[in-house]
Design a protein around this motif. Structure first.
Motif, mmCIF file in Angstrom:
data_model
loop_
_atom_site.group_PDB
_atom_site.id
_atom_site.type_symbol
_atom_site.label_atom_id
_atom_site.label_comp_id
_atom_site.label_asym_id
_atom_site.label_seq_id
_atom_site.Cartn_x
_atom_site.Cartn_y
_atom_site.Cartn_z
ATOM 1 N N GLU A 28 8.533 -7.634 7.660
ATOM 2 C CA GLU A 28 9.011 -8.818 6.937
ATOM 3 C C GLU A 28 9.198 -8.513 5.453
ATOM 4 O OE1 GLU A 28 10.020 -11.905 8.013
ATOM 5 O OE2 GLU A 28 9.957 -10.843 9.937
ATOM 6 N N PHE A 29 8.290 -7.727 4.891
ATOM 7 C CA PHE A 29 8.419 -7.363 3.481
ATOM 8 C C PHE A 29 9.634 -6.458 3.259
ATOM 9 C CE2 PHE A 29 6.771 -4.497 -0.068
ATOM 10 C CZ PHE A 29 7.217 -5.342 -1.073
ATOM 11 N N LYS A 31 12.355 -6.519 4.732
ATOM 12 C CA LYS A 31 13.574 -7.338 4.726
ATOM 13 C C LYS A 31 13.908 -7.824 3.325
ATOM 14 C CE LYS A 31 13.148 -9.134 9.453
ATOM 15 N NZ LYS A 31 12.934 -10.367 10.274
ATOM 16 N N GLU A 32 12.882 -8.028 2.506
ATOM 17 C CA GLU A 32 13.094 -8.470 1.123
ATOM 18 C C GLU A 32 13.641 -7.341 0.249
ATOM 19 O OE1 GLU A 32 9.781 -10.610 -0.624
ATOM 20 O OE2 GLU A 32 8.918 -10.916 1.382
ATOM 21 N N LYS A 186 3.883 -6.421 -2.877
ATOM 22 C CA LYS A 186 4.658 -7.658 -2.745
ATOM 23 C C LYS A 186 4.764 -8.377 -4.082
ATOM 24 C CE LYS A 186 3.746 -8.860 2.116
ATOM 25 N NZ LYS A 186 3.039 -9.825 3.009
ATOM 26 N N ARG A 190 8.405 -8.728 -5.864
ATOM 27 C CA ARG A 190 8.893 -10.102 -5.926
ATOM 28 C C ARG A 190 9.097 -10.568 -7.361
ATOM 29 N NH1 ARG A 190 5.130 -12.484 -0.963
ATOM 30 N NH2 ARG A 190 6.505 -11.734 0.723
ATOM 31 N N LEU A 193 12.495 -9.118 -8.066
ATOM 32 C CA LEU A 193 13.560 -9.686 -7.236
ATOM 33 C C LEU A 193 13.858 -11.148 -7.550
ATOM 34 C CD1 LEU A 193 12.677 -8.025 -3.821
ATOM 35 C CD2 LEU A 193 14.497 -7.396 -5.420
#
Length: 263
Positions: A28-29, A31-32, A186, A190, A193
């Protein structure tokens, strides 16, 4: 219960066991972290091997680059100078850049998360180098051997947004398999991003890669980011390596970006 007792016993004796990240959390990470193509083509600045990076062809109006981590060559900054972009360089481990240029301004300091005799924060460096009312966009090119995380955590989002382009080499990415370090990564990515898109990723073949199932994590990778307000057209990148990518170490096969990062 036995596992908890073992962890406590080891901790009491100066050791620590951490939890392994769950595969679905990692996926899932990732994907970011997918790279995107934009209306800006990519240029290669710097030498064909280590020290060269891909950047978007969106350099007009940029006057300065901040480049912590000097090492033994400055081919990236030399190519910027040919385009009229001057560079501030910083590294406590060397006395000066290997190339002398009127376009280079050197500071014998490591860039980090504190200010002292050896270290200086990115914000302090920028404040020292630029006029207080400076408002034009900048470039950041940072390869500082794992200290990038401390710099990014210490630097405010407001300061990061002064850069149109970020080129950052991230180290120890294999720590993504540790649940604590995954949380740390993360937070770091983030933060970037929120205001930037990833527009290129290239694994550095000086390092190895870690693998678990179909998840493959090169330990060191070069990321190029472009601030979101510079992008009008966005599509997911699907082809790697880029035609301009080069091996960092010429006597070893290149590491192609694993599909789990973009597919």
């Amino acid at each position: 219960m036995f596992k908890k007792l073992l962890k406590y016993s080891l901790f009491q004796n100066g050791y620590n066991l951490t939890e392994t990240s769950k595969e679905n959390e990692i996926k899932e990470f990732l994907k970011e972290l997918k790279p995107y193509g934009t209306e800006h083509s990519l240029l290669r600045l710097g030498c064909p091997g280590d020290g060269g990076y891909l950047v978007p062809n969106d350099l007009e109006g940029i006057e300065f680059c901040f480049s912590p981590g000097v090492s033994t060559q400055s081919s990236f900054e030399t190519d910027l100078a040919k385009m009229g972009i001057k560079s501030y360089l910083a590294d406590y481990s060397v006395e000066a850049p290997s190339i002398q240029s009127d376009s280079f301004f050197f500071e014998k300091k490591f860039i980090g998360a504190v200010n002292n005799e050896k270290f200086m924060t990115l914000k302090r460096w920028m404040d020292k180098s630029l006029q207080a009312d400076y408002s034009r966009d900048l470039i950041l090119q940072m390869d500082i051997e794992s200290s990038e995380y401390g710099v990014l955590f210490e630097t405010s989002e407001e300061t990061l947004k002064k850069f149109r382009i970020l080129v950052i080499e991230f180290h120890e990415l294999n720590r993504i398999f540790d649940t604590f370090d995954l949380s740390f990564l993360k937070l770091c990515f983030r933060k970037i991003l929120k205001d930037f898109y990833i527009i290129h990723i290239h694994p550095n073949n000086w390092s190895r890669y870690a693998k678990k199932g179909d998840i493959i994590i090169p330990e060191v990778m070069e990321f190029t980011f472009l601030r979101k307000d510079r992008v009008q057209k966005l599509e997911q990148a699907q082809s790697f390596p880029h035609a301009l990518d080069c091996q960092n170490r010429v006597d070893k096969p290149d590491i192609v970006l694993p599909k789990c990062w973009y597919n």
